[in-house]
Design a protein around this motif. Structure first.
Motif, PDB file in Angstrom:
ATOM      1  N   PHE B 144       9.128   3.583 -28.912  1.00 53.44           N
ATOM      2  CA  PHE B 144       8.338   4.444 -28.034  1.00 53.44           C
ATOM      3  C   PHE B 144       8.968   4.566 -26.660  1.00 53.44           C
ATOM      4  CE2 PHE B 144       5.496   3.660 -31.411  1.00 53.44           C
ATOM      5  CZ  PHE B 144       4.583   4.696 -31.403  1.00 53.44           C
ATOM      6  N   GLY B 147       8.488   1.736 -24.516  1.00 53.18           N
ATOM      7  CA  GLY B 147       8.677   0.476 -25.229  1.00 53.18           C
ATOM      8  C   GLY B 147       7.455   0.049 -26.002  1.00 53.18           C
ATOM      9  N   ALA B 148       6.272   0.208 -25.372  1.00 54.34           N
ATOM     10  CA  ALA B 148       5.013  -0.203 -25.997  1.00 54.34           C
ATOM     11  C   ALA B 148       5.111  -1.608 -26.567  1.00 54.34           C
ATOM     12  CB  ALA B 148       4.577   0.806 -27.073  1.00 54.34           C
ATOM     13  N   LEU B 149       5.628  -2.526 -25.757  1.00 60.26           N
ATOM     14  CA  LEU B 149       5.670  -3.930 -26.177  1.00 60.26           C
ATOM     15  C   LEU B 149       4.275  -4.519 -26.049  1.00 60.26           C
ATOM     16  CD1 LEU B 149       8.921  -5.138 -24.415  1.00 60.26           C
ATOM     17  CD2 LEU B 149       8.651  -4.328 -26.747  1.00 60.26           C
ATOM     18  N   TYR B 150       4.028  -5.587 -26.810  1.00 57.43           N
ATOM     19  CA  TYR B 150       2.747  -6.267 -26.675  1.00 57.43           C
ATOM     20  C   TYR B 150       2.814  -7.196 -25.470  1.00 57.43           C
ATOM     21  CZ  TYR B 150       1.979  -4.360 -31.244  1.00 57.43           C
ATOM     22  OH  TYR B 150       1.841  -3.488 -32.278  1.00 57.43           O
ATOM     23  N   PRO B 151       2.046  -6.889 -24.412  1.00 60.99           N
ATOM     24  CA  PRO B 151       2.185  -7.660 -23.180  1.00 60.99           C
ATOM     25  C   PRO B 151       1.787  -9.125 -23.337  1.00 60.99           C
ATOM     26  CG  PRO B 151       0.324  -6.151 -23.023  1.00 60.99           C
ATOM     27  CD  PRO B 151       1.062  -5.808 -24.283  1.00 60.99           C
ATOM     28  N   TRP B 152       0.969  -9.413 -24.363  1.00 55.87           N
ATOM     29  CA  TRP B 152       0.504 -10.787 -24.539  1.00 55.87           C
ATOM     30  C   TRP B 152       1.467 -11.612 -25.383  1.00 55.87           C
ATOM     31  CZ3 TRP B 152      -2.226  -6.436 -26.114  1.00 55.87           C
ATOM     32  CH2 TRP B 152      -2.049  -6.074 -27.453  1.00 55.87           C
ATOM     33  N   THR B 161       7.261  -9.374 -34.617  1.00 59.06           N
ATOM     34  CA  THR B 161       6.041  -8.684 -35.071  1.00 59.06           C
ATOM     35  C   THR B 161       6.181  -8.088 -36.473  1.00 59.06           C
ATOM     36  OG1 THR B 161       5.564  -8.114 -32.791  1.00 59.06           O
ATOM     37  CG2 THR B 161       4.323  -6.920 -34.459  1.00 59.06           C
ATOM     38  N   GLY B 162       7.290  -7.379 -36.681  1.00 60.51           N
ATOM     39  CA  GLY B 162       7.479  -6.704 -37.959  1.00 60.51           C
ATOM     40  C   GLY B 162       7.456  -7.666 -39.137  1.00 60.51           C
ATOM     41  N   PHE B 192       7.703 -13.108 -21.047  1.00 61.17           N
ATOM     42  CA  PHE B 192       6.750 -12.058 -21.400  1.00 61.17           C
ATOM     43  C   PHE B 192       7.319 -10.707 -20.956  1.00 61.17           C
ATOM     44  CE2 PHE B 192       3.864 -15.736 -21.429  1.00 61.17           C
ATOM     45  CZ  PHE B 192       3.281 -15.520 -22.672  1.00 61.17           C
ATOM     46  N   HIS B 194       6.483  -8.275 -19.091  1.00 64.51           N
ATOM     47  CA  HIS B 194       6.512  -7.859 -17.689  1.00 64.51           C
ATOM     48  C   HIS B 194       7.482  -8.686 -16.860  1.00 64.51           C
ATOM     49  CE1 HIS B 194       3.601 -11.197 -17.314  1.00 64.51           C
ATOM     50  NE2 HIS B 194       4.048 -11.277 -16.090  1.00 64.51           N
ATOM     51  N   ARG B 208      12.873  -4.999 -32.195  1.00 65.76           N
ATOM     52  CA  ARG B 208      11.623  -5.138 -32.926  1.00 65.76           C
ATOM     53  C   ARG B 208      11.553  -4.139 -34.086  1.00 65.76           C
ATOM     54  NH1 ARG B 208       5.957  -4.166 -29.841  1.00 65.76           N
ATOM     55  NH2 ARG B 208       6.890  -2.131 -29.560  1.00 65.76           N
TER      56      ARG B 208
END
Lengths: 329, 319
Positions: B144, B147-152, B161-162, B192, B194, B208
């Motif tokens: 995306f 990036g649309a990374l998961y911030p948590w 993740t995959g 993380f 950020h 990812r």
């Protein structure tokens, strides 16, 4: 962070403040109206100033002892100097309080007990007070825990499934609008024994806000985060537990913070109305017997106990949201 | 590149010009046409790229993505509908790097989303290795814009993740470290999102998507938000991954240089309604130099096709 003047003068002044308060306690005679100074009279509240003086002296001694130590810990030194003015103001307040109550009787007992009375009372009755703290804490922790579990559970249901939202949300809204204390008469009559009724009230107080925040946190998840997981091969259940719920985590803790405040409110009110133990009950009981120094003592104990509870919740929050550190201030 | 020559002042009939001069007209100074410019360049630097042997190596590769006459209309049943894609047909062959380029609103992202299975066409058909696209799949990785990374989740957690989502994390755990190394993020495993830079975050997003070994990697302006230096660095990284994993990539971009630098073919799209206006095969050998004369020629051509070239200054004198 520590922006107050970094001056040892203010620190010395703060220590001196406690000296002055001590001096007032020692040398200003108690001018009880209607009695000559020193004359023996009948009173029903503690007047032994020893504990008060010990506390004042202890603070002064600790401050003096910390001063040389602070040369080795720069942050501690900055913090001490930063807080010096406030500590000084605290000492003056204590002195003034003592002066106006126990010494000059401008503010009269029993409604305005001096720090002397409160501090004389607390240590001699610590076991009694502690048992009330225990009763309150048990109820509070139990109620909030159940409310949080119920809240997160319903939050997930209404945030994820349309059907659950349709049926459950109006009920939830109803319990959220009506203050939990309004249920008190019904709860105390229908639910026995009393702790069950009060736990119910606490659950009502925390349930709505936590589930509401949970559902909202889940619903505000950016679409891209779901789509990413989709293109990575995630199924719906994976998206729920690894996208929607983590995204709702900050919201949940906002909900829990609000629920904590509401629960404490409900707890004290409920204890005052229909309990046989707990700090709320103790306040009400003391008032009935006109022992106002006990009321003040209970308030101080309440402050300490609840502060500890809030600090624990804050710690849990910081751990759970550690990924946010630096992201939001 | 001959398409540009028509209607240019340089292409005016010589006889007409002479006639005009004999009638006493002032001699007009035509600007250099691209054709003339090409001839001059050819004399100086050698033959332009188009005349060399083709370097496009995918003519015989099997078709991976087949888009046939696709229409996509947003809010089709409402009055203010948007015709996002009109009669779009495109074939992407295995191992190819294809760029979709065009102004905003030309439907390039829509097309990418259709290929990914995140969106569905009103008409037409999309197939990926012969199978009709019926929804998203890990076989089509998607990166995306932001990036649309998961911030948590940490860098490591995001890349894993995959594997976790597909339930193969237990067996293929070691591949996480492999991909972290491949995108050069060693030492940042526990950070993380950020806490890392924008370029690093995009590398996480790419890793990812790639860890699932997708048949095709779809990239939606992954470098749009990066500064020029980071962008060039990430382009090289992307090419490196493309070669190393011999994967197929489809990139949406609005950066002409980026498209030329990376792609085997460039698909030019035009807006309202979004459609493919032209497909250009990039006949440049790799690695490519951004200051190469052929590179610059191709850029000029594409910019002109996109009507972004702007007015040329009149030359002060003729050679």
């Amino acid at each position: 962070m520590f922006w107050k003047p970094q001056s040892r003068v203010w620190y010395a002044v703060a220590v001196a403040g406690f000296g002055i308060a001590l001096a007032v306690s020692f040398f200003v005679p108690a001018n009880i109206p209607g009695f000559a100074p020193g004359e023996i009279h009948s009173i029903d509240y503690p007047i032994d100033p020893t504990n008060y003086r010990i506390v004042l002296a202890a603070v002064a001694v600790v401050m003096v002892a910390l001063y040389p130590l602070s040369y080795f810990f720069p942050t501690l030194r900055k913090r001490l100097f930063h807080k010096a003015q406030f500590v000084f103001a605290g000492a003056l307040t204590l002195m003034l309080w003592d002066l106006l109550t126990s010494k000059l009787f401008v503010l009269r007992p029993p409604y305005f007990p001096g720090p002397v009375s409160i501090l004389a009372y607390i240590p001699s009755n610590w076991f009694n007070l502690l048992s009330h703290v225990g009763a309150s804490s048990r109820l509070f922790i139990g109620g909030l825990l159940l409310g949080t579990i119920a809240g997160i559970g319903t939050g997930i249901l209404i945030g994820w499934f349309r059907q659950w939202f349709y049926w459950l949300f109006p009920i939830l809204k109803f319990t959220g609008v009506v203050p939990a204390t309004a249920w008190m008469p019904i709860a105390t009559v229908l639910l026995k024994p009393a702790p069950v009724a009060m736990t119910f009230l606490l659950v009502i107080a925390s349930w709505f806000i936590i589930s509401f925040m949970m559902a909202q946190g889940m619903e505000s998840t950016p679409k891209a985060l779901y789509e990413v997981s989709e293109t990575l091969g995630a199924k719906r259940s994976y998206q729920l537990f690894h996208v929607a719920i983590p995204h709702a985590l900050p919201s949940i803790f906002t909900g829990i913070s609000t629920a904590t405040a509401m629960s404490l409110l409900t707890l004290v009110a409920a204890e005052m109305m229909g309990a046989t133990a707990g700090l709320g009950y103790f306040i009400n009981y003391s008032k009935t017997f006109n022992k106002w120094y006990q009321v003040y003592a209970a308030i101080i104990i309440m402050f300490i106990a609840f502060s500890i509870i809030l600090a624990v919740i804050e710690r849990i929050k910081q751990y759970a949201l550690r990924w946010q550190k630096g992201l939001v201030s | 590149m001959s398409a540009v020559a028509e209607g240019q002042p340089g292409a005016l009939d010589k006889q007409d010009e002479l006639d005009a001069l004999s009638r006493g007209a002032k001699r007009r100074v035509p600007s250099l046409s691209p054709t003339q410019a090409e001839l001059i360049d050819a004399a100086i630097y050698g033959a332009p790229n188009a005349q060399r042997a083709s370097v496009y190596a995918f003519a015989d590769a099997p078709v991976l993505i087949d888009v046939k006459h696709v229409e996509r209309i947003y809010n089709a049943d409402s009055e203010n509908y948007t015709h996002a894609l009109h009669d779009v047909s495109l074939q992407v062959r295995e191992g190819e790097f294809v760029s979709l380029i065009g102004p905003s609103g030309c439907g390039k992202t829509t097309l990418l989303r259709l290929i990914a299975g995140l969106d569905f066409p009103e008409e037409g058909q999309l197939t990926v290795s012969g199978k009709v696209v019926a929804g998203s799949s890990y076989e089509r990785g998607y990166v995306f814009q932001q990036g649309a990374l998961y911030p948590w989740s940490t860098v490591e957690g995001n890349i894993a993740t995959g594997l976790k989502a597909r339930g193969v994390y237990g067996k293929q755990k070691h591949r996480v470290a492999e991909f972290i190394e491949m995108v050069g993020l060693q030492g940042f495993e526990k950070s993380f999102p950020h806490e890392v830079s924008g370029g690093m975050a995009q590398r996480v997003a790419i890793a990812r998507a790639l860890i699932n070994e997708p048949k095709v990697l779809l990239l939606d302006e992954p470098m749009g938000a990066l500064d020029a230096f980071t962008r060039i660095e990430l382009q090289d990284k992307l090419l490196d991954l493309w070669k190393r994993l011999s994967s197929t990539m489809v990139l949406v971009t609005h950066d002409v240089d980026e498209a030329i630098y990376l792609s085997d073919r460039i698909v030019i799209m035009t807006p309202r309604p979004g459609q493919i206006s032209e497909t250009i095969t990039v006949e440049l050998g790799r690695p490519r130099a951004r200051n190469d004369i052929d590179f610059i020629h191709l850029r000029t051509t594409i910019l002109e096709k996109l009507h972004l070239a702007g007015e040329k200054p009149e030359p002060e004198f003729r050679i």
